[in-house]
Design an enzyme around this catalytic site. Structure first.
Site, PDB file in Angstrom:
ATOM      1  N   ASP A  47      -0.008   1.029  -9.266  1.00  0.00           N
ATOM      2  CA  ASP A  47       0.629   2.201  -8.664  1.00  0.00           C
ATOM      3  C   ASP A  47       1.758   2.703  -9.558  1.00  0.00           C
ATOM      4  OD1 ASP A  47       1.199   3.643  -5.756  1.00  0.00           O
ATOM      5  OD2 ASP A  47       3.029   3.300  -6.901  1.00  0.00           O
ATOM      6  N   TYR A  52       8.158   7.599 -12.877  1.00  0.00           N
ATOM      7  CA  TYR A  52       8.387   6.259 -13.435  1.00  0.00           C
ATOM      8  C   TYR A  52       8.406   6.246 -14.963  1.00  0.00           C
ATOM      9  CZ  TYR A  52       6.926   4.920  -8.668  1.00  0.00           C
ATOM     10  OH  TYR A  52       6.782   4.805  -7.305  1.00  0.00           O
ATOM     11  N   LYS A  77       1.636  10.057  -8.808  1.00  0.00           N
ATOM     12  CA  LYS A  77       2.269  10.964  -7.850  1.00  0.00           C
ATOM     13  C   LYS A  77       2.909  12.146  -8.577  1.00  0.00           C
ATOM     14  CE  LYS A  77       3.668   6.648  -5.651  1.00  0.00           C
ATOM     15  NZ  LYS A  77       3.697   5.819  -6.860  1.00  0.00           N
ATOM     16  N   HIS A 110       4.863  12.992  -3.999  1.00  0.00           N
ATOM     17  CA  HIS A 110       5.827  11.882  -3.998  1.00  0.00           C
ATOM     18  C   HIS A 110       6.765  11.926  -2.785  1.00  0.00           C
ATOM     19  CE1 HIS A 110       7.648   8.848  -7.036  1.00  0.00           C
ATOM     20  NE2 HIS A 110       7.891   8.467  -5.798  1.00  0.00           N
ATOM     21  N   GLU A 239       2.748 -15.397  -7.687  1.00  0.00           N
ATOM     22  CA  GLU A 239       3.152 -15.774  -6.325  1.00  0.00           C
ATOM     23  C   GLU A 239       2.783 -14.687  -5.317  1.00  0.00           C
ATOM     24  OE1 GLU A 239       7.306 -15.750  -3.906  1.00  0.00           O
ATOM     25  OE2 GLU A 239       7.381 -16.806  -5.826  1.00  0.00           O
TER      26      GLU A 239
END
Length: 276
Positions: A47, A52, A77, A110, A239
């Site tokens: 994503d 970004y 986005k 967004h 994890e």
């Protein structure tokens, strides 16, 4: 349920329930390494967003991966300053070029920019009709935003990506999305780390012999919420994917649902502040 579990959207496209978020990944090598690690572990979704500034790295990592492009679900986005019908189409072309791909799996508004988000979504509809995206969607849309779009669109949004975590369960909005067959994705599913030390969550994690993060992420999955936890640390990426060797009981789910405080760590879409 396992790492390859997907949610079937209204058009039959299968969206992975777990993906890697890459928000704030600005170091090129670190970003490439994080995506490579995730794909090697079995993640099948990434994503990103224009905001970004790492769409190039996402495209590069996927291109050099041993996993075929068609097996990876890529989300991007359109940023707020690029909204409106024509601007959104241009912004999409820019993102597609940066990703160096022929299509994007999921493309989102967004944030719902006032007086623009309906037109923005109309452009996303066109991209879907032209088969440049596989899924049309939105992000950070409240129920009233969705109702505005649903009143005029031909193809309903299939995904709404929103802030969801144990302190902000968004039950009412999630129920509305379920009613309209809109899948929900949680950004910042761990509440930007702010819920990891909650006494109830820590106690439950001890009972299940897993980490607080794993408890929270599993809670999302059992609430039918898609998750995109962000990490550049290989051990943390691993994890976050180890969520399938245990299952939360109904009682545990009720305890976690009751942790809600309606507390946001991001902005409220109704009074979002941003600079152009």
């Amino acid at each position: 349920m396992n790492l390859q579990t997907t949610k079937e959207l209204t058009n039959g496209v299968k969206m992975p329930m777990l993906g890697l978020g890459v928000y704030k990944m600005t170091d090129r090598d670190e970003t490439l390494q994080a995506i490579t690690t995730a794909l090697d572990l079995g993640y099948r979704a990434v994503d990103t967003a224009a905001l970004y500034y790492n769409e190039e790295e996402v495209g590069e990592a996927i291109k050099h991966s041993s996993v075929p492009r068609e097996d990876i679900f890529v989300t991007s986005k359109v940023w707020n300053s690029d909204q409106g019908y024509d601007n959104t189409l241009r912004a999409f072309e820019t993102s597609l070029k940066k990703l160096d791909m022929d299509y994007i799996d999921l493309y989102l508004t967004h944030w719902p920019v006032k007086e623009k988000y309906v037109e923005t979504y109309r452009a996303i509809e066109r991209l879907y009709e032209e088969k440049l995206i596989r899924v049309p969607g939105v992000s950070n849309h409240h129920e009233h935003h969705l109702k505005d779009i649903l009143a005029s669109c031909n193809i309903a949004p299939m995904v709404n990506q929103i802030e969801v975590h144990p302190y902000l369960s968004q039950e009412s909005l999630r129920n509305y999305c379920a009613q309209e067959q809109i899948a929900v994705t949680a950004w910042s599913p761990l509440g930007r780390g702010n819920v990891l030390n909650d006494d109830i969550i820590v106690r439950i994690a001890h009972e299940y012999n897993v980490t607080p993060a794993q408890i929270i992420l599993r809670w999302h999955l059992q609430n039918d919420v898609i998750i995109i936890p962000k990490s550049v640390t290989p051990s943390r990426i691993k994890e976050n994917s180890e969520l399938y060797h245990f299952e939360l009981t109904k009682e545990t789910m009720q305890q976690l649902n009751a942790v809600n405080r309606n507390e946001r760590f991001g902005q409220n879409p109704d009074n979002f502040k941003f600079d152009f």
